[in-house]
Each structure stands twice: as structure tokens, then as C-alpha cells.
Design a protein around this motif. Structure first.
Motif, mmCIF file in Angstrom:
data_model
loop_
_atom_site.group_PDB
_atom_site.id
_atom_site.type_symbol
_atom_site.label_atom_id
_atom_site.label_comp_id
_atom_site.label_asym_id
_atom_site.label_seq_id
_atom_site.Cartn_x
_atom_site.Cartn_y
_atom_site.Cartn_z
ATOM 1 N N LEU A 111 13.503 31.756 36.787
ATOM 2 C CA LEU A 111 12.359 31.452 37.647
ATOM 3 C C LEU A 111 11.865 30.031 37.390
ATOM 4 C CD1 LEU A 111 10.371 32.561 39.731
ATOM 5 C CD2 LEU A 111 8.962 33.414 37.842
ATOM 6 N N ARG A 112 11.831 29.631 36.137
ATOM 7 C CA ARG A 112 11.399 28.273 35.786
ATOM 8 C C ARG A 112 12.349 27.237 36.386
ATOM 9 N NH1 ARG A 112 10.893 28.980 30.671
ATOM 10 N NH2 ARG A 112 13.040 28.495 30.105
ATOM 11 N N ASP A 113 13.648 27.484 36.273
ATOM 12 C CA ASP A 113 14.633 26.548 36.810
ATOM 13 C C ASP A 113 14.524 26.446 38.323
ATOM 14 O OD1 ASP A 113 17.050 24.860 36.419
ATOM 15 O OD2 ASP A 113 18.025 26.435 37.581
ATOM 16 N N ALA A 114 14.333 27.591 38.987
ATOM 17 C CA ALA A 114 14.188 27.590 40.449
ATOM 18 C C ALA A 114 12.928 26.850 40.877
ATOM 19 C CB ALA A 114 14.149 29.025 40.970
ATOM 20 N N PHE A 115 11.846 27.025 40.123
ATOM 21 C CA PHE A 115 10.593 26.337 40.434
ATOM 22 C C PHE A 115 10.764 24.825 40.340
ATOM 23 C CE2 PHE A 115 6.930 24.220 38.401
ATOM 24 C CZ PHE A 115 6.024 24.280 39.455
ATOM 25 N N LYS A 116 11.377 24.337 39.278
ATOM 26 C CA LYS A 116 11.536 22.897 39.091
ATOM 27 C C LYS A 116 12.408 22.288 40.187
ATOM 28 C CE LYS A 116 12.455 21.482 34.916
ATOM 29 N NZ LYS A 116 13.066 21.418 33.582
ATOM 30 N N LYS A 117 13.479 22.974 40.550
ATOM 31 C CA LYS A 117 14.352 22.456 41.606
ATOM 32 C C LYS A 117 13.638 22.442 42.952
ATOM 33 C CE LYS A 117 18.758 23.728 39.467
ATOM 34 N NZ LYS A 117 19.956 24.606 39.537
ATOM 35 N N THR A 118 12.843 23.487 43.206
ATOM 36 C CA THR A 118 12.108 23.560 44.469
ATOM 37 C C THR A 118 11.066 22.452 44.548
ATOM 38 O OG1 THR A 118 12.392 25.966 44.514
ATOM 39 C CG2 THR A 118 10.699 25.037 45.951
ATOM 40 N N LEU A 119 10.332 22.243 43.468
ATOM 41 C CA LEU A 119 9.329 21.172 43.433
ATOM 42 C C LEU A 119 9.981 19.816 43.633
ATOM 43 C CD1 LEU A 119 6.381 20.353 42.991
ATOM 44 C CD2 LEU A 119 6.862 20.245 40.530
ATOM 45 N N ARG A 120 11.140 19.616 43.005
ATOM 46 C CA ARG A 120 11.850 18.332 43.120
ATOM 47 C C ARG A 120 12.230 18.047 44.577
ATOM 48 N NH1 ARG A 120 16.729 18.572 39.446
ATOM 49 N NH2 ARG A 120 15.039 18.584 37.908
ATOM 50 N N VAL A 121 12.792 19.056 45.243
ATOM 51 C CA VAL A 121 13.200 18.863 46.639
ATOM 52 C C VAL A 121 11.974 18.701 47.537
ATOM 53 C CG1 VAL A 121 14.388 19.930 48.587
ATOM 54 C CG2 VAL A 121 15.368 20.100 46.290
ATOM 55 N N ASN A 122 10.918 19.481 47.283
ATOM 56 C CA ASN A 122 9.690 19.346 48.060
ATOM 57 C C ASN A 122 9.140 17.929 47.993
ATOM 58 O OD1 ASN A 122 9.358 21.813 49.235
ATOM 59 N ND2 ASN A 122 7.662 22.482 47.969
ATOM 60 N N ALA A 123 9.040 17.390 46.778
ATOM 61 C CA ALA A 123 8.497 16.049 46.600
ATOM 62 C C ALA A 123 9.401 14.997 47.231
ATOM 63 C CB ALA A 123 8.300 15.758 45.114
ATOM 64 N N PHE A 124 10.702 15.172 47.083
ATOM 65 C CA PHE A 124 11.675 14.241 47.652
ATOM 66 C C PHE A 124 11.539 14.145 49.175
ATOM 67 C CE2 PHE A 124 15.926 13.992 49.677
ATOM 68 C CZ PHE A 124 16.265 12.685 49.342
ATOM 69 N N ALA B 190 -2.759 12.028 55.732
ATOM 70 C CA ALA B 190 -1.346 11.959 55.374
ATOM 71 C C ALA B 190 -1.175 12.179 53.870
ATOM 72 C CB ALA B 190 -0.759 10.609 55.785
ATOM 73 N N VAL B 191 -2.094 11.631 53.079
ATOM 74 C CA VAL B 191 -2.072 11.859 51.624
ATOM 75 C C VAL B 191 -2.314 13.338 51.339
ATOM 76 C CG1 VAL B 191 -3.150 11.270 49.418
ATOM 77 C CG2 VAL B 191 -2.882 9.515 51.190
ATOM 78 N N TYR B 192 -3.256 13.927 52.068
ATOM 79 C CA TYR B 192 -3.535 15.357 51.908
ATOM 80 C C TYR B 192 -2.309 16.190 52.263
ATOM 81 C CZ TYR B 192 -5.787 19.887 52.747
ATOM 82 O OH TYR B 192 -6.123 21.216 52.721
ATOM 83 N N GLY B 193 -1.574 15.758 53.293
ATOM 84 C CA GLY B 193 -0.361 16.474 53.688
ATOM 85 C C GLY B 193 0.667 16.497 52.575
ATOM 86 N N PHE B 194 0.798 15.384 51.872
ATOM 87 C CA PHE B 194 1.726 15.331 50.751
ATOM 88 C C PHE B 194 1.295 16.291 49.640
ATOM 89 C CE2 PHE B 194 2.637 13.109 46.603
ATOM 90 C CZ PHE B 194 3.955 13.514 46.523
ATOM 91 N N LEU B 195 0.004 16.311 49.333
ATOM 92 C CA LEU B 195 -0.500 17.200 48.289
ATOM 93 C C LEU B 195 -0.344 18.663 48.696
ATOM 94 C CD1 LEU B 195 -3.740 15.212 47.415
ATOM 95 C CD2 LEU B 195 -1.636 15.319 46.066
ATOM 96 N N ARG B 196 -0.598 18.977 49.961
ATOM 97 C CA ARG B 196 -0.414 20.339 50.456
ATOM 98 C C ARG B 196 1.044 20.767 50.326
ATOM 99 N NH1 ARG B 196 -1.313 21.458 56.092
ATOM 100 N NH2 ARG B 196 -1.021 23.614 55.507
ATOM 101 N N ALA B 197 1.944 19.834 50.634
ATOM 102 C CA ALA B 197 3.367 20.146 50.547
ATOM 103 C C ALA B 197 3.746 20.511 49.111
ATOM 104 C CB ALA B 197 4.190 18.948 51.024
ATOM 105 N N LEU B 198 3.245 19.745 48.149
ATOM 106 C CA LEU B 198 3.516 20.064 46.750
ATOM 107 C C LEU B 198 2.888 21.403 46.376
ATOM 108 C CD1 LEU B 198 2.923 16.616 44.991
ATOM 109 C CD2 LEU B 198 5.086 17.615 45.735
ATOM 110 N N GLY B 199 1.682 21.629 46.861
ATOM 111 C CA GLY B 199 0.971 22.864 46.536
ATOM 112 C C GLY B 199 1.687 24.100 47.018
ATOM 113 N N GLN B 200 2.517 23.967 48.055
ATOM 114 C CA GLN B 200 3.235 25.126 48.579
ATOM 115 C C GLN B 200 4.345 25.593 47.647
ATOM 116 O OE1 GLN B 200 3.975 25.531 52.815
ATOM 117 N NE2 GLN B 200 2.862 23.647 53.191
ATOM 118 N N THR B 201 4.640 24.813 46.618
ATOM 119 C CA THR B 201 5.603 25.268 45.616
ATOM 120 C C THR B 201 4.943 26.215 44.621
ATOM 121 O OG1 THR B 201 6.632 23.079 45.778
ATOM 122 C CG2 THR B 201 7.345 24.474 43.974
#
Length: 504
Positions: free
Chosen positions: A298-311, A347-358
Motif C-alpha cells: 500500500l505504501r509503494d502504491a501510494f508513493k507511485k500514485t502521488l508521483r504520477v499525480n504531481a508529474f 490554478a494553484v488551488y487546482g494543483f493542491l486539490r490534485a495532490l489531495g486526491q491521492t
């Protein structure tokens, strides 16, 4: 044509969990991208056909609908997806009856309360707003009769079927709304479009899944599902208050035209970043649920998901902030320029929301939906304390409203998300921040270069917009390549893994 059929057949979710997640994400990405492009194109056309005032009236009706929906959401589908049992047929008839009752309740409340809601949130045209609220209230009545078997689309990661279900409704919305507006350019065109979409989706739910519900009810099933979903209800209510309470505030204190500016700023600034990454998050909830008893995976999946989300989300959000002036002039016209500054802030809020969805799927998948409700409560409190003085007393208007919701997400909400996820998954907060920082640096450089190029150009807005997008894409790819080489970020291996899984 045969190649297309072969490609589509290969993308039908199959194989192990990883392959099904990747293929499901591709379908969900296609669904959201296609649906969002259709919707934004429709909004651009209607912005010129019916104008800010009429669009603001629809915004009031949608606020009323969303509010009642959130206050009656008992999280039934989330409970079924989180259930470790693959087969949840025993609960589906109960879910169907509960959803029908909920749809009837929402319609009844909206029909009765429409005049009062219109009087509070609409500065004029109260009669027209009342009618719009009642028409849009038909949507939940229709959807209450949907086939409950559709939960298997998400539970089994069968997002190719959900693609057909969602996109069919999106097409109906666009066709009906624009067709109506060309004949009669009023707010009713949008309302008719939304109802048409739900008619199509109601029929599609029975065509796409073979389950056929009947009128049998189990108190035991209802109790089990609602017990899990009670925190979903709380977080759903709080989500409405912090995500759409600002819309209601703007409408009540500033008027329906400012509401249209604010909602358009929000939709166009947040849609690309959050819609793309919400796809990943929607797929990851059932995937995380399957890994809920294996912390390491679960930890590994979370980190990969966050990485792709931020990218994905960082360059889109930073890019929107830079090109917003040209975008508004080209696609919406000069009467919409009041939305430019709020759009840049959001637009900044959109980026933060996107990260928050992880983070949200982690809480739900591990049986802690209460965290969503508790964090939402804090966020609502902070917005409630600050929104009036910044927006009204100090006179910053909708730009002030945008600044309030963005600043509160920057601190304290995002640090709390990081701290809680790190504690739950036994991962260092530094590792979590690291996954976010690389694309932020790359996107900041990209935004700086695009801003410089835009300032140097003296061309028509459409030409500047095209050039800026091209320059931004080249700079971001170059920066990501440099960061990958210098710091071994790992995004390239993630992308190769996704491509490989999609090809199997």
C-alpha cells in the motif's frame, strides 16, 4: 479499423491487479478527458450565447442540487467498493431501494424549497431561478432508479464500461444544451442538457450490466453499509461546505454574475489538473482497498500514485496560471475578463486539490473515512472565519474568495495530509514532500520561461496562446529529464511500467 478494435480489446481490464489498475486508469483518463473537453467546449459556446447572468442562474440551481445531494449521501457505493468480498449481490437490492428513496427525497426537498433558495442566492430573476432548481431536481429522481450493479464497474476495475456510461451522458448534455441555446438562448438550455444526460445514463445502466434489482430490503445490509458510510456522509457534507460554500457565499453577497465569473474561473483552472488526477485516484481507491492488509504494498502504491499525480498536475496548473489572460480573451471574450485573476489564483488551488486526491483513497481504503470528515470540518471552520472579511469587508471580491480557499489548503490542510499519511503508511514526510517538489521546481521554471516569452511577444492572443503552450511543454519535458538524471526521481520508470502494463 481492425487495429483500433485490437487496441481496444487489449485495453479491456484483465490480468493481475497492476494490469487492471493501469488499463482501468487509461479508460478512466479517456472518460474524464473526453467528457471534460466536451463540457468545457459547451461552456465556451454557452458563455457567448447566453452570457454570465444566465449562467449564474444555473450555478445557483446546481448549488442547491449539490447541497441536498451531499447532505443525503450515506456512502453506499464506497462501502460496497471497500468490502473485501468480491461478490456484493446480497446488498444490491437494499442499495437500490435506498437510492430510490434518496432520489425522491432530494426531488421533493428541491421542489418545495426552490422559492426560498432562489430568494437567498439569486439577486433577481427569482421566478426563473425557482423553475431551474425544480427542473434540475428531476436528475436525482431519475438516477435513484439506476442499476445498482454498476458498482462492479469500479469494484472490479471495469472502467471501460463506466467510460460508455459517463460519456454517453456527456454527449447528451452537449447536444441538448447547445441545440436548445441556439433556438432559445436562456439558462434553461443547460438545465435541459443535464436532465437529458441522466435519462441516457439511466437507460445505459441497465444495458451495460446484467444485474436486475428487485424490491427486497435487508435491514442487516442497510445497517452494515450505513455504519461504514456515516463518515462518508459527514465528509460529503463538509466537502460541499468547503468546495461549494464559497460559490454560495459569492452568489449571496456579490450576485449571480460574479458567481458565473467565479465558477468559470474555478472550472477552467481546476479541470485539467484535478480531472486528470482524479482519474488516478478513482482507480486507486478500489486498488488500495485490495491492498488494505499489506502496508508495504500500500505504501509503494501510494508513493507511485502521488508521483504520477504531481508529474501531471503541476505543469498543467502552473501553465494555466500563466496563459489565463490570453485564454479568456480568445475563448470567452472581453466580458469575462473579471475572472482572470481568480482563475490564476485557483490554478494553484487546482494543483493542491490534485495532490489531495491521492490521500483521500488511503483513508477510505483502510477503513478510516472519519479522517476525511475531521479534516473537512477544520477546513470549513477556517474558511467560515476568513471568507467574509477578505471578500466583502476588505473589498477583494471573488479574487479574495479564491485567495482564501487556496491559502487554507497551502496551510494547514496539505501539511496535515502529509503528516497523517506518513504516520499511517510508515513513510517519511520528507519522501512524500520529495515526490511533490520535483515537478513543482520543473513547473516553476516552465512558468517563468512562458511568462518571459509572453511578455516579449506582440501578437494576436490566439497566436500567443499557441506559442506559450508549445514553449511550456518543451521546457517542462527538458526540466523533468534533467531532474530525472541528476536526482533519480523515478518518474521515467513509472511511465515505462504503465506503458508496459497497458500493452499486455
Amino acid at each position: 479499423m481492425s487495429r483500433l478494435r485490437e487496441l481496444l480489446s487489449r485495453l479491456i481490464p484483465s490480468g493481475g491487479t497492476t494490469e487492471r489498475v493501469v488499463k482501468g486508469a487509461i479508460w478512466a483518463m479517456g472518460q474524464n478527458a473526453f467528457g471534460r473537453v466536451l463540457q468545457l467546449a459547451m461552456l465556451v459556446v454557452l458563455a457567448r450565447l447566453i452570457g454570465p447572468k444566465q449562467i449564474g442562474l444555473v450555478g445557483v440551481a446546481l448549488l442547491a442540487l449539490s447541497g441536498v445531494q451531499k447532505f443525503t449521501d450515506v456512502g453506499l457505493n464506497a462501502a460496497l467498493v471497500q468490502d473485501e468480498n468480491e461478490n456484493v449481490d446480497e446488498h444490491l437490492n437494499t442499495v437500490w431501494i435506498l437510492e430510490m428513496a434518496r432520489g425522491l427525497l432530494i426531488f421533493s426537498v428541491l421542489y418545495a424549497a426552490a422559492p426560498f433558495i432562489a430568494n437567498i442566492l439569486s439577486d433577481d430573476l427569482i421566478s426563473e431561478t425557482t423553475t431551474l432548481i425544480r427542473v434540475i431536481g428531476v436528475s436525482p429522481l431519475l438516477l435513484g432508479f439506476r442499476n445498482p450493479g454498476m458498482v462492479y464497474f469500479q469494484k472490479n476495475l471495469d472502467f471501460h464500461k463506466q467510460f460508455v456510461y459517463r460519456v454517453g451522458g456527456d454527449v447528451a448534455t452537449v447536444v441538448v444544451a447547445i441545440g436548445w441555446a441556439l433556438v432559445e438562448p436562456t439558462a434553461m438550455s443547460l438545465a435541459a442538457g443535464y436532465v437529458a444526460a441522466d435519462v441516457v445514463r439511466l437507460g445505459g445502466s441497465y444495458l451495460l450490466h446484467e444485474y436486475r434489482p428487485n424490491l427486497s430490503f435487508s435491514r442487516e445490509s442497510a445497517g452494515k453499509l450505513i455504519n461504514y458510510g456515516k463518515w462518508i456522509t459527514g465528509s460529503s457534507i463538509l466537502y460541499f461546505l468547503y468546495s461549494e460554500g464559497d460559490d454560495a457565499f459569492v452568489s449571496a453577497f456579490l450576485g449571480t454574475a460574479p458567481l458565473a465569473f467565479y465558477q468559470y474561473a474555478y472550472r477552467f483552472s481546476n479541470a485539467p489538473a484535478t480531472e486528470l488526477t482524479s482519474v488516478i485516484s478513482s482507480v486507486m481507491f478500489p486498488a488500495f482497498s485490495k491492498l488494505q492488509n499489506d502496508t508495504a504494498k500500500l505504501r509503494d502504491a501510494f508513493k507511485k500514485t502521488l508521483r504520477v499525480n504531481a508529474f501531471i498536475s503541476a505543469p498543467v496548473a502552473f501553465g494555466i496560471a500563466v496563459v489565463a489572460p490570453d485564454f479568456v480573451l480568445v475563448f470567452l471574450g472581453e466580458q469575462w475578463t473579471e475572472m482572470i485573476l481568480p482563475m490564476q489564483i485557483l490554478a494553484v488551488y487546482g494543483f493542491l486539490r490534485a495532490l489531495g486526491q491521492t490521500f483521500g483513497p488511503i483513508w477510505k481504503a483502510t477503513g478510516r473515512p472519519d479522517i476525511l470528515a475531521k479534516l473537512g470540518g477544520l477546513r470549513v471552520l477556517l474558511i467560515a472565519v476568513t471568507i467574509y472579511p477578505v471578500t466583502v469587508m476588505w473589498g477583494y471580491g471573488i479574487a479574495g474568495t479564491a485567495a482564501v480557499v487556496t491559502a487554507i489548503y497551502i496551510f494547514p490542510m496539505m501539511p496535515l495530509d502529509i503528516y497523517l499519511a506518513s504516520s499511517m503508511l510508515n513513510v517519511s514526510p520528507f519522501e512524500t514532500v520529495r515526490e511533490m517538489s520535483y515537478p513543482i521546481v520543473a513547473s516553476s521554471v516552465m512558468a517563468g520561461v512562458v511568462w518571459y516569452v509572453d511578455a516579449a511577444l506582440q501578437l494576436p492572443s490566439i497566436a500567443e496562446l499557441v506559442i506559450n503552450i508549445a514553449v511550456g511543454a518543451v521546457v517542462y519535458v527538458a526540466m523533468v529529464a534533467l531532474i530525472e538524471r541528476w536526482f533519480q526521481w523515478g518518474i521515467s520508470s513509472n511511465i515505462r511500467g504503465i506503458v508496459a502494463s497497458a500493452r499486455r
